[in-house]
Structures are given as structure tokens and as C-alpha cells.
Write a protein that holds these residues in place. Structure first.
Motif, mmCIF file in Angstrom:
data_model
loop_
_atom_site.group_PDB
_atom_site.id
_atom_site.type_symbol
_atom_site.label_atom_id
_atom_site.label_comp_id
_atom_site.label_asym_id
_atom_site.label_seq_id
_atom_site.Cartn_x
_atom_site.Cartn_y
_atom_site.Cartn_z
ATOM 1 N N TYR A 283 0.809 -1.252 0.025
ATOM 2 C CA TYR A 283 -0.047 0.246 -0.165
ATOM 3 C C TYR A 283 0.877 1.306 -0.097
ATOM 4 O O TYR A 283 0.641 2.321 -0.665
ATOM 5 C CB TYR A 283 -0.814 -0.012 1.439
ATOM 6 C CG TYR A 283 -1.393 1.107 1.766
ATOM 7 C CD1 TYR A 283 -2.668 1.792 0.973
ATOM 8 C CD2 TYR A 283 -0.939 2.098 2.734
ATOM 9 C CE1 TYR A 283 -3.145 2.957 1.487
ATOM 10 C CE2 TYR A 283 -1.436 3.317 3.034
ATOM 11 C CZ TYR A 283 -2.576 3.673 2.466
ATOM 12 O OH TYR A 283 -3.087 4.940 2.830
ATOM 13 N N GLY A 284 1.938 1.027 0.903
ATOM 14 C CA GLY A 284 3.053 2.334 0.921
ATOM 15 C C GLY A 284 3.966 2.158 -0.328
ATOM 16 O O GLY A 284 4.175 3.632 -1.180
ATOM 17 N N ILE B 121 2.957 10.273 -0.513
ATOM 18 C CA ILE B 121 3.881 9.355 -0.692
ATOM 19 C C ILE B 121 4.478 9.758 -2.162
ATOM 20 O O ILE B 121 5.669 9.684 -2.339
ATOM 21 C CB ILE B 121 3.407 8.089 -0.343
ATOM 22 C CG1 ILE B 121 3.164 7.726 1.027
ATOM 23 C CG2 ILE B 121 4.863 6.897 -1.050
ATOM 24 C CD1 ILE B 121 2.875 6.208 1.416
ATOM 25 N N ALA C 213 9.048 3.893 1.718
ATOM 26 C CA ALA C 213 7.499 4.041 1.496
ATOM 27 C C ALA C 213 7.046 2.338 2.103
ATOM 28 O O ALA C 213 5.787 2.353 2.509
ATOM 29 C CB ALA C 213 7.441 3.914 -0.146
ATOM 30 N N THR D 115 6.468 3.153 5.644
ATOM 31 C CA THR D 115 5.379 4.244 5.845
ATOM 32 C C THR D 115 4.166 3.627 5.777
ATOM 33 O O THR D 115 3.221 3.676 6.580
ATOM 34 C CB THR D 115 5.412 5.240 4.778
ATOM 35 O OG1 THR D 115 6.826 5.714 4.769
ATOM 36 C CG2 THR D 115 4.560 6.483 5.077
ATOM 37 N N GLY D 116 3.878 2.520 4.687
ATOM 38 C CA GLY D 116 2.869 1.778 4.555
ATOM 39 C C GLY D 116 2.313 1.265 5.761
ATOM 40 O O GLY D 116 1.052 0.960 6.173
#
Lengths: 187, 179
Positions: A111-112, B143, B165, B168-169
Motif C-alpha cells: 500500500y505504501g 507518498i 515507502a 510508511t505503508g
């Protein structure tokens, strides 16, 4: 011995060059300094050739170095050496990714990750756009905005952008058309 | 056997049309892998790209291995990988053997100046498609923007962007108590 060296040197490059494309370059410089297969000038030429032929730089360089050092067999071994580490690693990753695909942490990670990968591709697209539509080299000499713009390229860009979204043909058709237009109109 | 041949041909076509390395293959991958053969969705393709970013090797090869493996196991992975590198293998051998100063030929330079424009257009179309599939909320937009600025302005390896990333997710989902 020569065959073995070709294989192991490009195996190392394939194993340690993370991030694709130009990430192989420092390793290739290292090979150029250590072996007589190619020198740094040839490597620079190869970057240009790789940009104007299909295929990744790493693969092209392995093929080229292997061929100039030991003929077709040499090029096969060097290319095989370069590809082998990632082939094995990706098979292992793919295997486990499938098992953990429904894991919530993996899903949260992706998702990120997806927006970031879109950004990385957009950044690469920005570089391509810069090279394709602007005369950076001329601008740096004259510092005139008018020299910065490559008008022929910008017109073709507009036409292709319209055509690709209107007709939805296979990319190969637009690449072939652009090549012919480039030759005919002397881009 | 038929499917192995399909894999080889599809990735051969991708390999022969990937001008300018790595990301330039994305439009070709979307056309062959997603739209024509339905071997993966847009999202899955992105995930392969993401993994390819932080594992060793060339992105084009990594993605081919991924798709091949999921279709036909280890043999599929080998066949797809062979397909994607075969065109450049022969092209480079021909150049190495016969053509000196290939890149300096005027006709080659003109053709590739044109091709670069087409590649730019194709990549932009690919990115708009990805945008629709990958960015679902405000955090996604954030992002994207941060990663884009970092990737353009700072000379750092994409590996760090990918890892940040990913973390972060997980943190965002954790904060929302979804994990």
C-alpha cells in the motif's frame, strides 16, 4: 580460465548491482580497470549504444565484453553470469511472495510502496522527457530559452500523445512511426 | 509447451522494443502482460517492479523472471528471462562484430531522436494508468509527491525510497489499527 573469469566477473555485477539500469555502471568501470576486455572509453560508447538499442545496459555490456574477449561462447557465458543471480533471487522471492501475499503486513507494505514506485517511474519519465524534448546541450552554451526547446520533437510529442490516447494501438506502431519521422525530418 | 512459447515470444517482443532501459519497458509490459495475455494485473506488475528495485539485477530481467515463474514455475521463469535478453544479445553481437561507431551514424541518431519522443509519450501514458491504479487516497498522493521530489532532486539509490515507502505503508495501517 578466461571463460571462468568472464562468468564470475559478470556474476558479481549481477549480484551486487541493485536498482537496475545504470546501477551496473560502477561495477563495469571496475571490470574495465582490471581486465583488458574493454576500456572506459568503450564503456562510454556502450552507454550510448545501450540508449539507442533495445535492452538493458548491463546485459548489453556483458554480451559485448564477452564477445570481444572470447567470441560467441564468451558473450553467452558473461550474459549468463550477469543474469543468473537475479534469476535465482527472484524465483525465491516470487515463491515466498505468493505465500505471504495475503499477509496484512505485506499488503500494508505494498500500500505504501505502489505510490512510491509510480513516483520512481515518473522521475525516470521526467529524465526521458528532458532528453527527448529539450536541447540541454545547446542551452548550456547559449543560455537562450528559444534554443532550449526542440520544436520538431515537441510537435511530434503532441501528435503522438493525441494519437496514443485516441487509437490505443500497440506501442510498437508508435515507436516505428517515430523512428521513420525522426529519419525523414532529421531530428 | 504452448504457454512456454507464448512466454518466450511475449518477452522477446518486450525485449526488442525496450529502448532506453529499465522503466521504458513499462508500456510494453502493460500491452503484452496485462492487456494481451492477462498474466498479471496492473497492481501485480507494480509489485514486481517494486521488488525488482530492491533486489539485484536488471529490472527488465527481474520482471520477466517474476511473470514467467507465476505462469509456469522455474522453467517459465527461465524461458521468459531468456526471451527478454535474446534480442539485445544478438543485436550487440552484430554491432560488436560488424559495425564500428554504430551510435555515431547520422541515420541511427535521427531515428533514435524520434524514438525517444515516442518513448516519452508511452511512459507518460503508462504513468497516468499507474496513477489511477496505485494512488487511492491522500496518503498515497503524499507518498507519491515526496518520493518524486527525492528521486528527481537527490542522487540516492531507489532502494532507500522503496524501503522508506514500505515502512510508511505499514506504519500508516498500524496507526489506523488495520493490522
Amino acid at each position: 580460465m578466461l571463460y571462468w573469469q568472464l562468468f564470475t566477473e559478470f556474476f558479481k555485477t549481477g549480484l551486487f548491482a541493485i536498482g537496475g539500469g545504470l546501477a551496473t555502471l560502477p561495477f563495469l568501470y571496475d571490470i574495465a580497470d582490471k581486465y583488458p576486455w574493454f576500456d572506459r572509453t568503450m564503456l562510454t560508447d556502450m552507454v550510448a549504444i545501450s540508449e539507442s538499442t533495445p535492452g538493458p545496459l548491463g546485459v548489453n555490456m556483458a554480451t559485448y565484453a564477452g564477445f570481444s574477449a572470447a567470441g560467441v561462447l564468451g558473450s553467452l557465458l558473461a550474459t549468463f553470469g550477469l543474469v543468473l543471480p537475479s534469476l535465482v533471487i527472484i524465483i525465491i522471492v516470487a515463491h515466498y511472495l505468493k505465500q505471504f501475499n495475503h499477509n496484512k503486513f505485506v499488503q500494508a507494505g505494498f500500500y505504501g510502496l505502489r505510490p512510491a514506485v509510480t513516483a520512481l517511474i515518473a522521475a525516470a519519465g521526467f529524465e526521458v522527457l528532458k532528453v527527448a524534448l529539450f536541447h540541454m546541450d545547446i542551452y548550456q552554451i547559449t543560455h537562450k530559452i528559444i534554443d532550449l526547446l526542440d520544436f520538431k520533437a515537441i510537435i511530434l510529442f503532441g501528435l503522438l500523445l493525441f494519437a496514443t490516447n485516441k487509437f490505443k494501438k500497440h506501442p510498437i506502431i508508435y515507436i516505428a512511426m517515430a523512428a521513420i519521422i525522426g529519419i525523414v525530418f532529421q531530428f | 509447451m504452448k504457454q512456454l512459447l507464448d512466454l518466450f515470444i511475449a518477452f522477446f517482443r518486450i525485449g526488442i522494443l525496450t529502448f532506453g532501459g529499465g522503466y521504458a519497458m513499462l508500456p510494453m509490459l502493460q500491452a503484452e502482460v496485462v492487456q494481451k495475455h492477462h498474466w498479471a494485473t496492473e497492481e501485480e506488475l507494480m509489485d514486481y517492479f517494486a521488488v525488482g528495485q530492491c533486489t539485484p539485477g536488471v529490472i527488465a530481467v527481474n520482471t520477466a523472471t517474476f511473470v514467467g515463474y507465476y505462469q509456469k514455475g522455474v522453467l517459465g521463469a527461465i524461458v521468459a528471462t531468456a526471451g527478454v535478453i535474446t534480442p539485445s544479445f544478438f543485436i550487440i553481437i552484430i554491432i560488436a562484430a560488424f559495425i564500428q561507431n554504430f551510435a555515431h551514424l547520422p541515420v541511427v541518431q535521427h531515428a533514435f531522436a524520434g524514438i525517444r519522443v515516442a518513448v516519452a509519450v508511452l511512459i507518460i501514458n503508462a504513468i497516468t494508468k499507474l496513477w489511477r491504479n496505485s494512488i487511492k487516497d491522500k496518503i498515497g498522493v503524499a507518498i507519491f509527491l515526496i518520493a518524486l521530489c527525492v528521486a528527481i532532486l537527490l542522487p540516492i539509490s531507489p532502494v532507500y525510497i522503496v524501503i522508506t515507502a514500505l515502512t510508511t505503508g505499514i506504519i500508516v495501517k498500524k496507526a489506523r489499527r488495520l493490522i
